[in-house]
Design a protein around this motif. Structure first.
Motif, short mmCIF file in Angstrom:
data_model
loop_
_atom_site.label_atom_id
_atom_site.label_comp_id
_atom_site.label_asym_id
_atom_site.label_seq_id
_atom_site.Cartn_x
_atom_site.Cartn_y
_atom_site.Cartn_z
N ILE A 1 -9.21 -7.04 -5.45
CA ILE A 1 -8.05 -7.86 -5.20
C ILE A 1 -8.44 -9.33 -5.08
O ILE A 1 -7.76 -10.23 -5.63
CB ILE A 1 -7.30 -7.36 -3.95
N VAL B 1 -4.73 -1.46 -7.65
CA VAL B 1 -5.87 -0.60 -7.33
C VAL B 1 -5.33 0.81 -7.11
O VAL B 1 -4.33 1.00 -6.41
CB VAL B 1 -6.61 -1.08 -6.06
N VAL C 1 -6.86 4.62 -6.01
CA VAL C 1 -8.03 5.33 -5.47
C VAL C 1 -7.78 6.84 -5.50
O VAL C 1 -6.72 7.31 -5.05
CB VAL C 1 -8.34 4.87 -4.03
N THR D 1 -6.33 -3.79 -13.33
CA THR D 1 -6.11 -2.61 -12.50
C THR D 1 -7.37 -1.78 -12.42
O THR D 1 -7.99 -1.47 -13.44
CB THR D 1 -4.96 -1.76 -13.07
N ARG E 1 -14.31 -2.02 -1.84
CA ARG E 1 -14.11 -2.20 -3.28
C ARG E 1 -12.70 -2.67 -3.59
O ARG E 1 -12.49 -3.52 -4.47
CB ARG E 1 -14.40 -0.88 -4.00
N SER E 2 -11.72 -2.13 -2.88
CA SER E 2 -10.33 -2.57 -3.07
C SER E 2 -10.20 -4.05 -2.74
O SER E 2 -9.57 -4.82 -3.48
CB SER E 2 -9.39 -1.74 -2.20
N CYS F 1 -14.46 2.49 -0.54
CA CYS F 1 -13.22 2.24 -1.29
C CYS F 1 -12.42 1.10 -0.68
O CYS F 1 -11.72 0.37 -1.40
CB CYS F 1 -12.38 3.51 -1.43
N GLU F 2 -12.55 0.91 0.63
CA GLU F 2 -11.87 -0.22 1.26
C GLU F 2 -12.54 -1.54 0.87
O GLU F 2 -11.85 -2.52 0.54
CB GLU F 2 -11.87 -0.03 2.78
N THR G 1 -7.86 0.21 5.00
CA THR G 1 -7.69 -0.77 3.93
C THR G 1 -6.87 -1.96 4.42
O THR G 1 -7.18 -3.12 4.13
CB THR G 1 -7.00 -0.12 2.72
N CYS H 1 -1.70 -1.33 -4.14
CA CYS H 1 -2.85 -0.47 -3.87
C CYS H 1 -2.33 0.91 -3.47
O CYS H 1 -1.57 1.03 -2.51
CB CYS H 1 -3.70 -1.07 -2.75
N GLY I 1 -1.53 6.32 -5.74
CA GLY I 1 -2.20 5.70 -6.88
C GLY I 1 -1.50 6.00 -8.18
O GLY I 1 -1.37 5.14 -9.06
N LEU J 1 0.83 -1.20 0.00
CA LEU J 1 0.00 0.00 0.00
C LEU J 1 0.87 1.25 0.00
O LEU J 1 1.86 1.33 0.74
CB LEU J 1 -0.92 0.01 1.22
#
Length: 322
Positions: free
Chosen positions: A318, A167, A169, A261, A313-314, A310-311, A83, A140, A146, A67
């Motif tokens: 993945i 990923v 964001v 991605t 969705r990530s 977003c967490e 995340t 991520c 990003g 990350l």
């Protein structure tokens, strides 16, 4: 791939982009994480620090997510911690990277982190690939992080086959376009916050490198553009700020990304202008998924319940490629 239809709808009061952004960054807290810090040496003799956290599954996982934080961020920011927490709870180890000078200790060299410093991403990937026992690596990144992830994945460089997906964001894929967005009157509080932190870093560098930097330049840094003109560009080998923005923007590398991605950019993100929504690139590249919910702010995507959209969705993206 065609643009992905988003299911995120911000609940009130998070329909206001600024409230969504500020609540996520300044008010929200994430508890229950335990980090183990590891320092790694970079190719040029500098260092950065990684904060590790591990899967809650008792059996050792073969999957890790790297990350990367945003401008003036670090591994313990709520978006990084949130995340990491959901990934740990679902069987992934996490390496939350503190970019150069962002772990609480000034880095050794004149240069520091910046939006295009993908050699540092490559060094982290190489370290994890060589020193750790993982079969699958995922990347991520958030905002500046990003851009690093997208640029790294699309550049003409060697990458290990263990990298499965990425990923990004709230990503400013066009750095100059994002700078123009930040210059808008509504964004004064963000500009002030970023600039304060960046000026503090310049002052620390000035103490170590009085011959390369100057007190007058420190006084002259009154905007993000001037920080990049007077420090970022010369310290990192660019001709000027525009050269830095042009060469470091990930938009030009999107068509060459060869692993699945996801780009998640909210349409109401006040940090982004039109060029930061790469619809055409997503339509041309079968590996690129662009999701643009109407709301979300900048690395916000808050929900009344936790974790954030977003967490979730990530994690989902993945998991799809794990």
């Amino acid at each position: 791939m065609p643009v992905v239809k988003s299911t995120y709808k911000a609940p009130s009061p998070f329909k206001n982009a600024h409230f969504n952004t500020i609540f996520a960054a300044k008010i929200r807290t994430v508890s229950g994480l335990r980090y183990e810090r590891e320092r790694i040496n970079l190719q040029d003799g500098d260092f950065l620090d990684i904060d590790w956290s591990f899967s809650q599954d008792e059996s050792k996982t073969k999957q890790v997510v790297l990350l990367f934080h945003g401008l003036e961020g670090h591994a313990k920011r709520p978006y990084m911690a949130g995340t990491t927490k959901i990934l740990n709870a679902n069987g992934f180890d996490c390496a939350a990277v503190n970019l150069r000078g962002c772990s609480g200790e000034t880095n050794l060299h004149l240069r520091s982190y910046h939006s295009g410093a993908t050699d540092d991403v490559a060094d982290v990937v190489a370290f994890v690939e060589a020193a750790k026992d993982y079969d699958q690596i995922f990347l991520c990144g958030f905002s500046l992080g990003g851009n690093l992830v997208l640029k790294y994945l699309g550049e003409n460089r060697s990458r290990p086959e263990s990298i499965r997906a990425g990923v990004a964001v709230s990503t400013p894929v066009d750095l100059y376009d994002s700078l123009e967005a930040l210059q808008q009157k509504q964004n004064w509080v963000y500009r002030w916050s970023f600039l304060k932190g960046l000026r503090d870093k310049y002052r620390q560098k000035l103490e170590r490198y009085p011959e390369e930097l100057s007190k007058q330049d420190y006084k002259n840094i009154k905007s993000l553009r001037l920080f990049d003109e007077l420090y970022t560009a010369p310290a990192n080998g660019f001709k000027d700020a525009m050269d830095y923005y042009t060469k470091s923007s990930s938009k030009q590398f999107l068509e060459d990304i060869k692993v699945p991605t996801l780009i998640l950019n909210a349409k109401d993100d006040s940090f982004l202008n039109a060029s930061c929504y790469p619809v055409e690139a997503a339509q041309k590249n079968t590996n690129l998924f662009l999701e643009m919910p109407k709301t979300g702010g900048h690395v916000g995507f808050m929900l009344f319940e936790r974790p954030t959209y977003c967490e979730k969705r990530s994690l989902q993206f993945i998991q799809d490629y794990a």
